[in-house]
Design an enzyme around this catalytic site. Sequence first.
Site, short mmCIF file in Angstrom:
data_model
loop_
_atom_site.label_atom_id
_atom_site.label_comp_id
_atom_site.label_asym_id
_atom_site.label_seq_id
_atom_site.Cartn_x
_atom_site.Cartn_y
_atom_site.Cartn_z
N HIS A 19 0.83 -1.20 0.00
CA HIS A 19 0.00 0.00 0.00
C HIS A 19 0.87 1.26 0.00
CE1 HIS A 19 -3.62 -2.28 1.98
NE2 HIS A 19 -3.26 -2.77 0.82
N ASP A 120 -6.42 5.57 1.22
CA ASP A 120 -6.31 4.46 0.28
C ASP A 120 -7.59 3.63 0.30
OD1 ASP A 120 -6.17 2.72 2.43
OD2 ASP A 120 -4.08 2.15 2.11
#
Length: 471
Positions: A19, A120
């Site tokens: 990520h 995210d």
Amino acid sequence: MEKQELPHVALFVTTGMGHWIPVLEFAKSLNSFENHNFTCTLIAPTYAPLSKNEESFLESLPNGIDFIALPPATSDYLHGLVNVKGETRVVLNVRSSLSAFRDVVRELMGTKTLVALVVDLFGTDAFDVAMEFNIPPYIFFPPNAMNLSLFLHMQELDKKVSGQYKDLTTPIEIPGCFPIYGKDLADPFQDRKNDSYKWLLHTASKYKLAEGIIVNTFQDLEPVAIKTLQELGNPQIYPIGPLTQNGLNYSSENCECVRWLNEQPLGSVLYVSFGSGGALTHKQMNELAMGLELSNQRFLWVIKCPSNVPSGSYFGLSNQDPKAFLPNGFLDRVKGRGLLVSNWAPQVPILNHGSIGGFLTHCGWNSTLESMVNGIPLIVWPLYAEQRLNAVMLTQELKVALRPKVGENGLVKADVIANTVKNLIVGEEGKQVRNRMRDIKVAAERVLRPDGSSRKSLANLVSLWSSKMSM
């Protein structure tokens, strides 16, 4: 302290290098975009003290990009997450970190000119903080447009389909996308009774609260899916990919695997890696080893301990030597033709090397894009998360990959692996997928030029955020 007048973006990114890396690349693109002089702060909830890889990652941050690790959750809280699936762990960790995140945002508001809060794909609960401080909320979505379409239509799909998706005998129609069977959906969709599905449904329910969604894909790769998403109108969709690491900070001069590649013929080596979180069972690892041996092709294999090693391993990481689990005599028999590297290798310079002729991959989107920008054809071997969905896209829609057939016992057998490897590296079908991947490489280069679609999409976003400085 005097308030900084440059436009600043806060990026809330969930735990894990998979990520962090694409979010950092996005921050770099803002930081260096023409003369807009954006600064950024990456803010991450954590489970534990940072690992060596994570600390090394932070040391490489360029000027203008800061990182704040939120305090790890309490031990009592972590104990309750031991037996839950990864998606549940991530979302609950986000929720437990919101108080600390709120404090960080409050401090940033006093010292920076915040023009946006970007979370995210799992971080939409942080929108509550954005709204509290009246900061425009956005999502950075690291996978592709097909996965984003699935997320945006998840509520509708949940109401429409009864029973388990994996039991459906007909493919699911995702707007703008190639039809997909339920068994190929991401892991949380495979058991709708599990908390991971419920938390993903909860997270996706907030996607339409975003003012925009930034996607790591590009127009020429997914034209129909992107057009369909953009026609929704809200939220706005910004395809700005491919965002990949460029490897400029990595010196390969003293790297054994790069030196070995220098000695191999052009396009002759299969690179084998299942990413930072992927590992095979002991039986499957041995089948792969025997398949690579039978193929008689050159290979570079990033090898990890089997996923079913009991000695406290996690995602294939163990104190044991991965090579100890290989078939007897394997290393001697492939000496000179194959190179094995334990646990990690510098993927960016490897995929950029002229000797690489193919990539056997788990289909993580970061790895997939790194293959595309280098024109490397694929053998797809999905393991978890959204990788099966990516594999279908790569083999059936884009036709840039081969996929070995899984046997009835759940194993991909050695002879199947050997035939697939030979087909990719020296076979006729391999030539066809290689040619199509080269076309995608050209398209990926084109969209990042000043007049390219991804560059224009990023310019629109930057212009919008810059305009908030005068408001």
